[in-house]
Design an enzyme around this catalytic site. Structure first.
Site, PDB file in Angstrom:
ATOM      1  CB  VAL A   1      -0.932   0.042   1.234  1.00 45.95           C
ATOM      2  CG1 VAL A   1      -1.913  -1.109   1.219  1.00 45.95           C
ATOM      3  CG2 VAL A   1      -0.133   0.048   2.531  1.00 45.95           C
ATOM      4  CB  SER A   2       1.189   4.222  -1.726  1.00 44.77           C
ATOM      5  OG  SER A   2      -0.063   4.607  -2.262  1.00 44.77           O
ATOM      6  CB  SER A   3       1.037   7.979   1.849  1.00 43.75           C
ATOM      7  OG  SER A   3       1.438   8.555   0.615  1.00 43.75           O
TER       8      SER A   3
ATOM      9  CD  GLN B   1      -2.910   4.238   3.478  1.00 39.33           C
ATOM     10  OE1 GLN B   1      -2.771   3.118   3.930  1.00 39.33           O
ATOM     11  NE2 GLN B   1      -1.889   5.054   3.298  1.00 39.33           N
TER      12      GLN B   1
END
Length: 207
Positions: free
Chosen positions: A14-16, A19
């Site tokens: 996942v990335s910022s 989510q």
């Protein structure tokens, strides 16, 4: 020697700004261990959770991934990772594509499917990036792209103070100057006008 107890592990990324960890884990299902990568891009060397996952698996283990684009960013990267896992006697199971690859599944048809599905996943990512870039261009052209907040010049701050002093609402002043209210408030609070400085005895008195 105690025989190895096979395990099923999950690899999620996942990335910022993306989510979707819960959705990935829900698709993957119950596992013995989860390796979570919080990284939106970058090179293979930056993916520490992936490296730990590959080191962890043993012969007979299964690595479950929600989809191919969660495991790799390119077709070559996908093949390299699958080959590494398969080289340890483990298998990689892609939930979305409903495909499983391992040392015992290296037939010609399996390799063809891996290449085709990986190429489609890479192509899909390219289309998404193009749509994002096009969306940004459209917003920029319409004058609505925010990016870094616009700053007011000293002359604009002076004009804003004069308008506010005459009773013009700050929301109207901000709209007139082409900034958001927070930017206007910061400018008004942060830089007192020369007249205010002279009128304030505390600021005018020597230290």
């Amino acid at each position: 020697m105690t025989p190895h107890k096979t395990q099923t592990v999950a690899y999620v990324r996942v990335s910022s700004t993306d989510q979707n960890l819960h959705r990935q884990l829900e698709a993957i299902g119950p596992v013995d261990r989860v390796f979570e990568e919080k990284l939106s891009g970058g090179s293979r060397t930056d993916r520490t959770a992936l490296a730990k996952c590959i080191r962890y698996v043993r012969d007979g283990d299964v690595v479950r991934v929600a989809s191919m684009d969660r495991l790799a960013r390119s077709l070559r990267d996908l093949r390299d990772i699958v080959d590494e896992v398969a080289g340890k006697g483990a298998t990689v199971a892609f939930v979305k594509e409903q495909q499983t690859y391992g040392r015992d599944a290296e037939d010609a048809m399996g390799q063809l499917m891996l290449n085709l599905l990986g190429a489609f996943a890479e192509f899909e990512r390219s289309l998404i990036r193009e749509r994002q870039a096009e969306g940004i261009r459209i917003v920029k052209d319409s004058g609505r792209y925010l990016g870094r907040a616009k700053k007011l010049t000293p002359d604009q701050v002076t004009e804003a103070r004069e308008l506010v002093a005459t009773g013009v609402p700050k929301t109207v002043v901000a709209r007139k100057l082409g900034v958001d209210r927070a930017t206007l408030y910061r400018a008004l609070v942060g830089t007192p006008s020369p007249t205010q400085a002279l009128e304030d005895p505390a600021q005018a008195a020597p230290h």
